[in-house]
Design an enzyme around this catalytic site. Structure first.
Site, PDB file in Angstrom:
ATOM      1  CB  SER A 129      12.321   1.365 -56.814  1.00  0.00           C
ATOM      2  OG  SER A 129      12.549   0.639 -56.007  1.00  0.00           O
ATOM      3  CE1 TYR A 153      18.155  -4.410 -55.726  1.00  0.00           C
ATOM      4  CE2 TYR A 153      15.699  -3.507 -55.514  1.00  0.00           C
ATOM      5  CZ  TYR A 153      17.398  -3.478 -55.290  1.00  0.00           C
ATOM      6  OH  TYR A 153      17.519  -2.225 -54.122  1.00  0.00           O
ATOM      7  CB  THR A 179      20.371  -2.135 -58.037  1.00  0.00           C
ATOM      8  OG1 THR A 179      19.644  -1.086 -58.591  1.00  0.00           O
ATOM      9  CG2 THR A 179      21.197  -1.979 -56.926  1.00  0.00           C
ATOM     10  CE  LYS A 295      21.181   2.998 -56.880  1.00  0.00           C
ATOM     11  NZ  LYS A 295      20.641   2.767 -56.498  1.00  0.00           N
ATOM     12  CG  HIS A 319      21.925   0.867 -52.105  1.00  0.00           C
ATOM     13  ND1 HIS A 319      21.132  -0.289 -53.028  1.00  0.00           N
ATOM     14  CD2 HIS A 319      20.444   1.235 -51.495  1.00  0.00           C
ATOM     15  CE1 HIS A 319      19.805  -0.379 -52.873  1.00  0.00           C
ATOM     16  NE2 HIS A 319      19.283  -0.239 -52.019  1.00  0.00           N
TER      17      HIS A 319
HETATM   18  C1  FMN Z   1      14.128   4.632 -48.722  1.00  0.00           C
HETATM   19  C2  FMN Z   1      15.472   4.089 -49.872  1.00  0.00           C
HETATM   20  C3  FMN Z   1      15.214   2.875 -50.568  1.00  0.00           C
HETATM   21  C4  FMN Z   1      15.644   2.469 -51.520  1.00  0.00           C
HETATM   22  N1  FMN Z   1      15.344   1.150 -52.926  1.00  0.00           N
HETATM   23  C5  FMN Z   1      15.680   1.263 -53.505  1.00  0.00           C
HETATM   24  C6  FMN Z   1      15.776   0.184 -54.381  1.00  0.00           C
HETATM   25  O1  FMN Z   1      14.475  -0.456 -54.808  1.00  0.00           O
HETATM   26  N2  FMN Z   1      16.422  -0.382 -55.904  1.00  0.00           N
HETATM   27  C7  FMN Z   1      17.124   0.637 -55.927  1.00  0.00           C
HETATM   28  O2  FMN Z   1      18.454   0.365 -56.909  1.00  0.00           O
HETATM   29  N3  FMN Z   1      18.314   1.380 -54.990  1.00  0.00           N
HETATM   30  C8  FMN Z   1      17.402   2.319 -53.553  1.00  0.00           C
HETATM   31  N4  FMN Z   1      17.597   2.969 -53.084  1.00  0.00           N
HETATM   32  C9  FMN Z   1      19.064   3.275 -52.996  1.00  0.00           C
HETATM   33  C10 FMN Z   1      18.980   4.664 -54.169  1.00  0.00           C
HETATM   34  O3  FMN Z   1      18.434   4.287 -55.604  1.00  0.00           O
HETATM   35  C11 FMN Z   1      19.724   5.739 -54.535  1.00  0.00           C
HETATM   36  O4  FMN Z   1      21.437   4.827 -54.093  1.00  0.00           O
HETATM   37  C12 FMN Z   1      20.183   6.261 -52.138  1.00  0.00           C
HETATM   38  O5  FMN Z   1      18.900   6.957 -52.326  1.00  0.00           O
HETATM   39  C13 FMN Z   1      21.104   7.667 -53.226  1.00  0.00           C
HETATM   40  O6  FMN Z   1      22.156   8.237 -51.177  1.00  0.00           O
HETATM   41  P1  FMN Z   1      20.561   9.222 -50.998  1.00  0.00           P
HETATM   42  O7  FMN Z   1      19.251   9.156 -50.672  1.00  0.00           O
HETATM   43  O8  FMN Z   1      21.351   9.426 -49.618  1.00  0.00           O
HETATM   44  O9  FMN Z   1      21.069  11.061 -52.412  1.00  0.00           O
HETATM   45  C14 FMN Z   1      17.610   3.215 -51.803  1.00  0.00           C
HETATM   46  C15 FMN Z   1      17.683   4.285 -51.152  1.00  0.00           C
HETATM   47  C16 FMN Z   1      16.399   4.510 -49.862  1.00  0.00           C
HETATM   48  C17 FMN Z   1      16.973   6.057 -49.051  1.00  0.00           C
END
Ligand code: FMN
Length: 422
Positions: A129, A153, A179, A295, A319
């Protein structure tokens, strides 16, 4: 002859049980989440569990899987099964990657490094990330040659973007995941009710504080740094100490130098660029030869545009329901996107993947692979590296058995014919 990861994992658990040894973390998602909640602070749990607004998108992601049913076939030889796929040159023993998830230090002190070790042990790619708790160099070192991608990002500084991408290349990442759905943070009610954003405490900004371009720019912020205004409260001191503890070097030195506080301020100024548009992609395309995946794509017109702009792959994602409440579920968005790209680039899906059957249904509707999100964070919180490893193994096993029991021996034979609307 290998019995396959599904039966292997079953034996591991049952034979362990016969000897009185139980899995480190619960197998059921609900129990796993409960175990994680016990291990986390209320703020940390809220940040990971929460979604935007009324969390309708989160529920919708799950409901979309319920609307598709697998139709198993019989009398196909499934004694050996091949669950491996390759996406954009990256091999995966099972068709999933670990999603990029920021601020993993809220789940466990070993954060990204624990996840990296677990992913590497299973050969499952880990997407680092941009908001990680550990610099990508440290996370990469924990992985040996195991596969990894970097999630970007796009900040207000193109120099920083270029620097992050070149570091990712040096770290052995074999893909850049850009993303696009988080040009601003969604309206996250759980976090708002706790008035808590980890980044302001200096958490989740390790990719920035380890970056030469960012650190250089910090000197300028430091020069402009205004003395702290307002009343000095215990909470404010706590925040200052938290910021100083997250910044590289000694906490005391960081309080004195003001660097940690300046880093948070600089991060807030730099993070995200809502003005980003299709023309900006050329900058990234010119800076890396790595495959670029977009993404957060949910509309078929955006999927077509991505192909036209020379992008190499898509991640259909909302997300995890954290950005737009009332948004389309990713599984509902998938078929039109798969049609729009017409096999020209691979499509990965995330948001709501909780079981092998979910992986199978996404693949049946045209995904090349999926992303696993919150479940591995719960594994990390409840059991550290071993917990993440078990979550990965369980999903690999569940998918292998689901595929075999559906009468399919190879991932590439999963198709639209294997599912039906409920
Ligand atoms: C706590 C948390 C932090 C996240 N941080 C990022 C991130 O830094 N960059 C990103 O592209 N997506 C981030 N996401 C989204 C995840 O990459 C992913 O799309 C998402 O968790 C999928 O949904 P699910 O966990 O309900 O299956 C984050 C999700 C969560 C839950």
């Amino acid at each position: 002859m290998s019995v396959g990861i599904g039966r292997e994992r079953q034996f591991e658990v049952y034979v362990g049980g016969a000897r009185g040894v139980h899995p480190t973390v619960p197998v059921s998602f609900e129990r796993l989440e409960r175990a994680a909640r016990k291990a986390m602070t209320p703020e940390g749990f809220a940040y990971v569990a929460g979604g935007a607004g009324t969390e309708e998108t989160m529920r919708g992601n799950r409901a979309a899987f319920d609307r598709w049913r697998i139709v198993p076939r019989v009398l196909h030889d499934v004694s050996t099964r091949d669950t491996a796929v390759e996406v954009l040159g990256t091999s995966m023993p099972s068709p999933f990657v670990l999603c990029p998830i920021g601020v993993l230090e809220m789940a466990h002190r070993e954060a990204d490094v624990a996840v990296a070790r677990a992913a590497a042990a299973e050969g499952i790619p880990f997407v680092f990330s941009n908001q990680a708790s550990r610099p990508m160099e440290e996370t990469a070192r924990a992985m040996g040659d195991a596969p990894r991608w970097f999630q970007l990002y796009w900040s207000t500084s193109n120099d920083l973007v270029a620097s992050l991408v070149s570091r990712a290349e040096s770290c052995g990442c074999s893909g850049i995941v850009l993303t696009l759905d988080t040009t601003m943070l969604g309206w996250r009610i759980r976090d708002l009710d706790l008035a808590y954003l980890p980044f302001l405490r200096g958490k989740g900004i390790a990719q920035y504080t380890s970056d030469p371009v960012f650190v250089e720019a910090l000197q300028e912020t430091l020069r402009q740094e205004a003395p702290p205004g307002g009343r000095i409260t215990l909470a404010a001191i706590g925040t200052l100490l938290s910021q100083a503890g997250s910044y590289p070097g000694s906490r005391l030195a960081n309080v004195r130098s003001g660097l940690a506080r300046a880093a948070v301020r600089r991060f807030v100024e730099t993070y995200s660029r809502p003005s980003l548009s299709w023309d900006d992609l050329a900058f990234l395309r010119e800076r890396t030869r790595l495959p670029i995946l977009l993404k957060g794509v949910l509309h078929s017109a955006d999927a077509s545009a991505a192909v036209e702009h020379g992008m190499d792959g898509l991640v259909v994602s909302n997300h995890g329901g954290r950005q737009v409440d009332g948004a389309i579920a990713t599984l509902d968005a998938l078929p039109a996107i798969v049609d729009a790209v017409g096999g020209r680039i691979p499509v990965v899906l995330d948001s709501g993947i909780r079981s092998g059957a979910d992986v199978f249904r996404a693949l049946a509707l045209g995904a090349s692979a999926v992303g696993l999100g919150r479940p591995y964070v719960w594994g990390l919180a409840a059991g550290g590296e071993a917990g993440v490893r078990e979550v990965i193994r369980n999903l690999r096993a569940d998918f292998d058995l689901t595929m075999g029991l559906s009468g399919v021996a190879r991932v590439r034979d999963i198709g639209r014919d294997n599912v039906t609307p409920a």
